[in-house]
Enzyme design. Structure first.
Site: not given
Ligand code: NAD
Length: 361
Positions: A141, A192, A224, A248, A252
């Site tokens: 980000y 990852k 994943d 992020d 959620d």
């Protein structure tokens, strides 16, 4: 020593839920010896309306001077046509960056009284209690270079950069290991590493750090798989630590396991334990000013502030027990109400928690 709290109500339902939090803090001051000073300032759309910017210098100065910041929420459709640099959300991002709040703690806790609110089967989610530690000021980000450029063949190309320095990984890792030490001492680092070199380094640093925390059981999971496991068997997790973007998304997902956005607090901490505390939900413009917002996520954010910045663990427990007590009484705001519940407004829910503070321990 007196600690300073800066209160930023923000927009939409922000002022209503923050009013409930102020009443709780005043009760803790008057009856339970909490030694704090509170000051209020503008942020987000409210600050834009008054000063033409979402994070005025005066607010930032007060935030820097404070030990903790308590934020309601920012944003409204009213500001969506503004230039991105002055949109309300920039106030929030500016505070996180200026205060170096790199460690975002996002608990996902399912109150047994609200189990019917989860979309998952009760036997999968009952007893759910996860803490996600998300890196908040680095990663893709913020990485440079970034942008949209024109290639030689004339087509456009969008690009971002995933970058983490070892020191950035180490400090979020420490925050996560310290958090695990205060809980069940199980830490799952999500990466990852099979595809992204940046997270290969992430994994290496987590393994190095684990030598300083022999009591914590460290495991690793690809992102994943972590997404699948969160909805398949979420109770396997105690503390999870991950990068900004993975966190992020996963935080959620974990939040939704509990089924109620109005119940979930968060903390964003710097290296010294200074923090900004806020509910995870937004400014809910659809119910603003109607005394319908659930204030409990904000009150649980106050509990996190008591625990992580003010070092008042007993008062944090008392406040969490008071929230539990009002749920046991059957009180519900509309967002968490099921059949037969006593539906109350924001202010009544807040008052019930203040009253319950006297009876719980
Ligand atoms: P939202 O979280 O504000 O609302 C989503 C839904 O949940 C709405 O139906 C709302 O009524 C409900 N809801 C949210 N909080 C609730 C509460 N405490 N009690 C009862 N119901 C509640 O998300 P959104 O609608 O996508 O965004 C609205 C505005 O909030 C936008 O401007 C967005 O940018 C902003 N936003 C701010 C933050 C923040 O300040 N941290 C976070 C997310 C969104």
């Amino acid at each position: 020593m007196t600690k300073k709290i800066l209160v930023l109500p923000g927009d939409g339902i922000g002022p209503e839920i923050i009013a409930a939090a102020i009443n709780v803090l005043k009760k803790l001051q008057s009856d339970f010896g909490l030694n704090v000073e509170m000051e209020s300032a503008l942020v987000g759309g409210a600050a834009y309306d008054a000063h033409g910017k979402p994070l005025p210098e005066a607010t930032l100065k007060l935030a820097k001077e404070a030990d903790a910041v308590l934020l309601g929420a920012v944003g409204s459709p009213k500001y969506e046509s503004l230039d991105i640099a002055v949109r309300p959300e920039k106030g929030l991002l500016g505070l996180r960056a200026e205060l170096s709040l790199f460690s975002n703690l996002r608990p996902a806790f399912l109150y047994p009284q609200l189990i019917a609110s989860s979309t998952l089967k009760p036997d999968v989610v009952s007893g759910l209690d996860i803490m996600i530690v998300r890196e908040l000021t680095g990663g893709i980000y913020f990485g440079e270079p970034r942008g949209i450029r024109r290639l030689e063949n004339g087509e456009r190309q969008g690009f971002n950069t995933l970058v983490y320095a070892e020191s950035e990984i180490r400090r979020i890792g420490r925050s996560a290991f310290d958090t695990a030490m205060k809980r069940n001492k199980q830490l799952c680092s999500v990466d990852k590493a099979n595809v992204l070199e940046c997270t290969e380094l992430w994994r290496e640093v987590m393994i190095e750090l684990s030598k300083d925390y022999p009591e914590v059981v460290l495991s690793h999971m690809y992102v994943d798989n972590a997404a699948m496991q969160l909805v398949r068997a979420p109770r396997q997790f105690d503390v999870m630590v991950t990068t900004n973007m993975f966190g992020d998304i996963l935080s959620d997902t974990a939040a939704m396991l509990t089924g109620s956005i109005g119940m979930l607090p968060s903390a964003s901490l710097d290296a010294e334990g200074k923090g900004m505390y806020e509910p995870i939900h937004g400014s809910a413009p659809d119910i603003a000013g109607k005394n319908r917002a659930n204030p409990l996520a904000t009150l649980l954010s106050v509990a996190m502030m008591l625990r992580y910045t003010l070092n008042e663990a007993e008062l944090a427990n008392r406040l969490e027990h008071a929230v539990n007590a009002v749920l046991n009484q059957g009180l519900r705001t509309v967002d968490i109400a099921s059949e037969g519940a006593t539906v109350v407004g924001t202010s009544q829910m807040g008052e019930a928690v203040v009253t319950a503070l006297e009876t719980v321990s």
